[in-house]
Write an enzyme that holds these catalytic residues in place. Structure first.
Site, PDB file in Angstrom:
ATOM      1  N   HIS A  74       6.960 -10.082   6.717  1.00  0.00           N
ATOM      2  CA  HIS A  74       7.919  -9.431   7.219  1.00  0.00           C
ATOM      3  C   HIS A  74       9.321 -10.019   6.699  1.00  0.00           C
ATOM      4  CE1 HIS A  74       4.932  -7.729   9.726  1.00  0.00           C
ATOM      5  NE2 HIS A  74       6.076  -6.424  10.050  1.00  0.00           N
TER       6      HIS A  74
ATOM      7  N   ALA B  29       4.368 -11.881 -13.244  1.00  0.00           N
ATOM      8  CA  ALA B  29       2.924 -11.806 -12.892  1.00  0.00           C
ATOM      9  C   ALA B  29       1.887 -11.493 -13.816  1.00  0.00           C
ATOM     10  CB  ALA B  29       2.611 -10.993 -11.599  1.00  0.00           C
TER      11      ALA B  29
ATOM     12  N   VAL C  96      27.689   7.185   8.740  1.00  0.00           N
ATOM     13  CA  VAL C  96      27.687   8.366   9.727  1.00  0.00           C
ATOM     14  C   VAL C  96      28.625   8.205  10.926  1.00  0.00           C
ATOM     15  CG1 VAL C  96      26.052   9.648  11.449  1.00  0.00           C
ATOM     16  CG2 VAL C  96      25.091   8.707   9.244  1.00  0.00           C
TER      17      VAL C  96
ATOM     18  N   ASP D 275       9.548   0.641   1.528  1.00  0.00           N
ATOM     19  CA  ASP D 275       8.325   1.035   0.609  1.00  0.00           C
ATOM     20  C   ASP D 275       8.843   1.832  -0.374  1.00  0.00           C
ATOM     21  OD1 ASP D 275       6.706  -0.587   2.034  1.00  0.00           O
ATOM     22  OD2 ASP D 275       5.779   1.110   3.255  1.00  0.00           O
TER      23      ASP D 275
ATOM     24  N   ASP E  56       8.545   4.974  -0.720  1.00  0.00           N
ATOM     25  CA  ASP E  56       7.732   5.871  -0.759  1.00  0.00           C
ATOM     26  C   ASP E  56       7.713   7.189  -0.186  1.00  0.00           C
ATOM     27  OD1 ASP E  56       7.490   5.023   1.695  1.00  0.00           O
ATOM     28  OD2 ASP E  56       5.319   4.915   1.946  1.00  0.00           O
TER      29      ASP E  56
ATOM     30  N   ARG F   2       5.967 -19.742  -7.921  1.00  0.00           N
ATOM     31  CA  ARG F   2       5.820 -20.069  -9.242  1.00  0.00           C
ATOM     32  C   ARG F   2       6.135 -21.534  -9.726  1.00  0.00           C
ATOM     33  NH1 ARG F   2       5.107 -18.089 -14.538  1.00  0.00           N
ATOM     34  NH2 ARG F   2       5.312 -15.904 -14.187  1.00  0.00           N
TER      35      ARG F   2
ATOM     36  N   GLY G  15       9.715   1.549  10.858  1.00  0.00           N
ATOM     37  CA  GLY G  15      10.031   0.338  10.277  1.00  0.00           C
ATOM     38  C   GLY G  15      11.426  -0.168   9.940  1.00  0.00           C
TER      39      GLY G  15
ATOM     40  N   ARG H 190       8.377   2.934  17.002  1.00  0.00           N
ATOM     41  CA  ARG H 190       7.392   4.143  16.588  1.00  0.00           C
ATOM     42  C   ARG H 190       6.987   4.874  17.833  1.00  0.00           C
ATOM     43  NH1 ARG H 190       5.794   0.153  12.524  1.00  0.00           N
ATOM     44  NH2 ARG H 190       6.772   0.816  10.637  1.00  0.00           N
TER      45      ARG H 190
ATOM     46  N   GLN I 137      10.327  -9.650   4.079  1.00  0.00           N
ATOM     47  CA  GLN I 137      10.722  -8.606   3.033  1.00  0.00           C
ATOM     48  C   GLN I 137      11.631  -7.626   4.026  1.00  0.00           C
ATOM     49  OE1 GLN I 137       7.253  -8.082   0.103  1.00  0.00           O
ATOM     50  NE2 GLN I 137       6.482  -8.846   2.019  1.00  0.00           N
TER      51      GLN I 137
ATOM     52  N   THR J 183      13.236   3.071   4.324  1.00  0.00           N
ATOM     53  CA  THR J 183      12.261   2.166   4.311  1.00  0.00           C
ATOM     54  C   THR J 183      12.141   1.293   3.052  1.00  0.00           C
ATOM     55  OG1 THR J 183       9.678   2.562   3.790  1.00  0.00           O
ATOM     56  CG2 THR J 183      10.942   4.423   3.298  1.00  0.00           C
TER      57      THR J 183
ATOM     58  N   ASP K 118       8.891   9.183   6.298  1.00  0.00           N
ATOM     59  CA  ASP K 118       8.315  10.751   6.466  1.00  0.00           C
ATOM     60  C   ASP K 118       7.927  10.855   7.853  1.00  0.00           C
ATOM     61  OD1 ASP K 118       6.402   8.691   6.061  1.00  0.00           O
ATOM     62  OD2 ASP K 118       4.871  10.380   5.627  1.00  0.00           O
ATOM     63  N   GLY K 119       7.216   9.992   8.546  1.00  0.00           N
ATOM     64  CA  GLY K 119       6.698  10.265   9.991  1.00  0.00           C
ATOM     65  C   GLY K 119       7.925  10.841  10.896  1.00  0.00           C
ATOM     66  N   SER K 120       8.937   9.882  10.780  1.00  0.00           N
ATOM     67  CA  SER K 120      10.250  10.062  11.546  1.00  0.00           C
ATOM     68  C   SER K 120      10.495  11.511  11.071  1.00  0.00           C
ATOM     69  CB  SER K 120      11.296   9.300  11.209  1.00  0.00           C
ATOM     70  OG  SER K 120      10.907   7.659  11.521  1.00  0.00           O
TER      71      SER K 120
ATOM     72  N   ARG L 248       1.852  -0.869   2.475  1.00  0.00           N
ATOM     73  CA  ARG L 248       0.369  -0.750   3.171  1.00  0.00           C
ATOM     74  C   ARG L 248      -0.194   0.849   2.248  1.00  0.00           C
ATOM     75  NH1 ARG L 248       1.047  -0.280   9.118  1.00  0.00           N
ATOM     76  NH2 ARG L 248       2.480   1.154   8.582  1.00  0.00           N
TER      77      ARG L 248
ATOM     78  N   ARG M  80      26.870   3.071  10.092  1.00  0.00           N
ATOM     79  CA  ARG M  80      28.388   2.875  10.228  1.00  0.00           C
ATOM     80  C   ARG M  80      29.119   4.107   9.182  1.00  0.00           C
ATOM     81  NH1 ARG M  80      31.230   1.008   5.612  1.00  0.00           N
ATOM     82  NH2 ARG M  80      33.179  -0.044   6.036  1.00  0.00           N
TER      83      ARG M  80
HETATM   84  O1  F6P Z   1       8.368  -0.396   6.715  1.00  0.00           O
HETATM   85  C1  F6P Z   1       6.998  -0.179   6.071  1.00  0.00           C
HETATM   86  C2  F6P Z   1       6.040  -1.455   6.210  1.00  0.00           C
HETATM   87  O2  F6P Z   1       6.669  -2.412   5.927  1.00  0.00           O
HETATM   88  C3  F6P Z   1       4.776  -1.303   5.439  1.00  0.00           C
HETATM   89  O3  F6P Z   1       5.237  -1.936   3.977  1.00  0.00           O
HETATM   90  C4  F6P Z   1       4.206  -2.278   6.176  1.00  0.00           C
HETATM   91  O4  F6P Z   1       2.584  -2.104   6.077  1.00  0.00           O
HETATM   92  C5  F6P Z   1       4.356  -2.017   7.474  1.00  0.00           C
HETATM   93  O5  F6P Z   1       5.689  -1.469   7.518  1.00  0.00           O
HETATM   94  C6  F6P Z   1       4.250  -2.787   8.477  1.00  0.00           C
HETATM   95  O6  F6P Z   1       4.722  -2.326   9.952  1.00  0.00           O
HETATM   96  P1  F6P Z   1       4.811  -3.112  11.331  1.00  0.00           P
HETATM   97  O7  F6P Z   1       5.880  -4.125  11.302  1.00  0.00           O
HETATM   98  O8  F6P Z   1       4.863  -2.118  12.266  1.00  0.00           O
HETATM   99  O9  F6P Z   1       3.530  -3.894  11.188  1.00  0.00           O
END
Ligand code: F6P
Length: 328
Positions: free
Chosen positions: A258, A192, A28, A133, A135, A160, A16, A77, A260, A131, A108-110, A177, A26
């Site tokens: 998205h 919240a 690098v 996230d 995470d 709000r 993502g 991906r 975000q 990322t 982490d997958g990458s 996710r 830039r």
């Molecule tokens: O980049 C992480 C993330 O934004 C997750 O929070 C989200 O679930 C996922 O990617 C969405 O991925 P895609 O844009 O491939 O649906």
């Protein structure tokens, strides 16, 4: 640790996209060129390695991108890269061009793909955590999180306003996710009433009774922030439970989605991306190979790529307690 000399670096973004990836590219490119290396941009992550969609970068290739969201190298991906045949094809393309090292900006997958590739073909790789996230274990920051969470905060503040105007309950779903950091940080920052995240069990009875109790004492604005990966399956699912149990509440759902992932990176994301990108090249030059460059307690921290995994961090009970007390 290999002492293999590097002369031509490939840089790519994978998984993502995240705001700040351009600032990292830039850094690098410019650090590599500063050291007299050749730098190559690989398009669409590992797919570009397989398809030989690679170009030589000059200093000006990365001009005017530090402030831009997305990634000029695009991202993907790649399923083909999971297979040995795909990785072999990628290696042959790199070899023909003389590219002898890689910087991978992603999750982490990458990094798992990079480690495998490096073991098979002896191409030193450096990972940069990119990322929204946040995470990834081994870094307090990931490139893109700060921007994403600020985007969420700005949007939730707007929600709000309308929630207040109509005396409505809004369930706002944010991305994440597997990780609740965007929900936790944006939820705290926007006041919240409750924050639902994948890392903790959601006590739906408690949520319903606290909303009902607040309603009884005429506390009007109610905002619940839910991570998309919450155990109930996100905003719509939570809203339908609440509508069933508290039908008299005027409940609405807002899914931020998205938005975000886009937008101009914050100062913090530009800074960490620049710092990490610079150190990625330094690592390659100093023989510190197959690590992810992170920042912990404002110090650089290197995690071997094979142990750079999704952070399964326990969300501090302190934060969750603060949320409840401050929203009372
Ligand atoms: O980049 C992480 C993330 O934004 C997750 O929070 C989200 O679930 C996922 O990617 C969405 O991925 P895609 O844009 O491939 O649906």
């Amino acid at each position: 640790m290999s002492a293999k000399q590097v002369t031509k670096i490939g840089v790519l973004t994978s998984g993502g996209d995240a705001p700040g990836m351009n600032a990292a590219i830039r850094a690098v490119a410019r650090t590599g060129i500063y050291h007299g290396l050749e730098v190559y941009g690989v398009m669409r992550g590992y797919s570009g390695m397989i398809d030989d969609d690679i170009f030589r970068m000059e200093s000006r290739s990365v001009a005017n991108i530090i402030q831009r969201g997305g990634t000029i190298l695009k991202t993907a991906r790649s399923k083909e890269f999971f297979e040995y045949e795909g990785r072999k094809k990628a290696y042959e393309n790199l070899k023909r061009r003389g590219i002898d090292s890689l910087v991978i900006i992603g999750g982490d997958g990458s990094f798992r793909g990079a480690q495998k590739f490096s073991n098979e073909f002896d191409i030193p790789c450096i990972g940069l955590p990119g990322t929204i996230d946040k995470d990834i274990a081994g870094s307090d920051f990931t490139i893109g999180f700060d921007t994403a969470v600020n985007t969420a905060v700005e949007a939730i503040d707007k929600v709000r306003d309308t929630a207040d105007a109509h005396d409505r309950l809004f369930i706002v779903e944010v991305m994440g996710r597997d990780a609740g950091y965007i929900a936790l940080h944006s939820g705290i920052a926007t006041g919240a009433e409750n924050i639902l995240i994948p890392e903790t069990k959601t006590d739906i009875d408690e949520l319903v009774s606290s909303l009902s109790e607040k309603e009884k004492r005429k506390k009007l604005v109610n905002l619940v922030v839910v991570a998309e990966g919450d155990e109930f399956g996100g905003g719509n699912e939570i809203a339908s439970i609440i509508r069933e149990r508290l039908p008299h509440l005027d409940t609405r759902v807002c899914i931020l989605g998205h938005i975000q992932r886009g937008g101009s990176p914050t100062c913090l994301d530009r800074l960490i991306a620049s710092r990490m990108g610079y150190h990625a090249v330094e690592c390659l030059l100093n023989g510190k190979h197959n690590v992810m460059v992170g920042i912990l307690n404002n110090k650089l921290h290197y995690t071997p790529l094979n142990s750079a995994v999704k952070a399964k961090q326990k969300i501090s009970d302190d934060w969750l307690k603060i949320v409840k007390i401050l929203a009372s």
